[in-house]
Design an enzyme around this catalytic site. Structure first.
Site, short mmCIF file in Angstrom:
data_model
loop_
_atom_site.label_atom_id
_atom_site.label_comp_id
_atom_site.label_asym_id
_atom_site.label_seq_id
_atom_site.Cartn_x
_atom_site.Cartn_y
_atom_site.Cartn_z
N CYS A 1 -14.86 -8.18 -22.79
CA CYS A 1 -13.42 -8.26 -23.05
C CYS A 1 -12.64 -8.83 -21.85
CB CYS A 1 -12.86 -6.89 -23.42
SG CYS A 1 -13.49 -6.29 -25.00
N GLU B 1 -8.18 -2.51 -33.67
CA GLU B 1 -8.62 -3.70 -32.96
C GLU B 1 -9.89 -4.25 -33.62
OE1 GLU B 1 -8.39 -4.69 -28.44
OE2 GLU B 1 -10.20 -3.51 -28.79
N HIS C 1 -9.01 -11.01 -31.67
CA HIS C 1 -9.20 -9.94 -32.65
C HIS C 1 -8.33 -10.21 -33.88
CE1 HIS C 1 -11.43 -7.27 -29.96
NE2 HIS C 1 -10.56 -7.60 -29.02
N ASP D 1 1.41 -12.78 -33.72
CA ASP D 1 0.39 -13.47 -34.50
C ASP D 1 0.04 -14.84 -33.92
OD1 ASP D 1 -1.43 -13.67 -36.66
OD2 ASP D 1 0.02 -14.85 -37.82
N HIS D 2 -1.25 -15.08 -33.77
CA HIS D 2 -1.80 -16.32 -33.24
C HIS D 2 -1.25 -16.65 -31.85
CE1 HIS D 2 -3.25 -16.76 -37.32
NE2 HIS D 2 -4.16 -17.57 -36.81
N HIS E 1 -10.58 -13.87 -25.55
CA HIS E 1 -11.28 -13.61 -26.80
C HIS E 1 -10.25 -13.08 -27.79
CE1 HIS E 1 -11.16 -9.54 -25.17
NE2 HIS E 1 -11.39 -9.10 -26.39
N HIS F 1 -6.67 -12.20 -26.16
CA HIS F 1 -6.28 -11.54 -24.93
C HIS F 1 -7.46 -11.49 -23.97
CE1 HIS F 1 -7.54 -7.15 -26.15
NE2 HIS F 1 -8.42 -8.03 -26.52
#
Length: 137
Positions: free
Chosen positions: A35, A126, A43, A81-82, A41, A16
């Site tokens: 961020c 996070e 998490h 996810d991903h 980037h 994100h």
């Protein structure tokens, strides 16, 4: 009957960028720091979904954790996810994908499928040190 809280852990990985499109890149960097990287980037999010309610006398469950596992996979993991949250997830097209906002989105996705008599709580990590808990409005 006693009230008991059951928990199910899950995880997903997502990218994100935190930013406000009304602000300059400089202002976004000032507020969100690294961020706000324009190249995004990621998490490794850890999720804990908690349900509180009375124990069913017939099953001995508050809620079937196998069903909760499947629900989390369908409503959360398969969707987030991903993914690049800013680009690929509809709920974040116009909402900054902070951990706070992500937890609310997850809560809302799950709440519609969880029986109303159960209290729902979503805890989203996070990072190992940064996490939020959302219990609904």
């Amino acid at each position: 009957m006693p009230k008991v809280t059951v928990h199910r852990k899950a995880h997903f990985n997502a990218a994100h960028r935190l930013f406000n499109p009304k602000w300059s890149d400089e202002k976004n960097h000032e507020v969100f720091g690294k961020c706000s990287n324009p190249n995004y980037h990621g998490h490794n999010y850890e999720l804990i979904v908690s349900l509180t309610g009375e124990i069913d006398q017939e099953t001995g469950y508050v809620y079937d954790l196998g069903k909760l596992k499947d629900l989390i996979k369908l409503k959360v993991e398969d969707v987030l996810d991903h993914k690049n949250l800013n680009i690929e997830v509809e709920e974040f097209k116009n909402v900054n994908p902070t951990v706070e906002n992500i937890s609310v989105v997850i809560y809302n996705k799950l709440r519609v499928s969880i029986p109303e008599h159960l209290d729902l709580e979503v805890t989203l990590y996070e990072t190992p040190r940064n996490y939020v808990t959302y219990r609904g409005a």
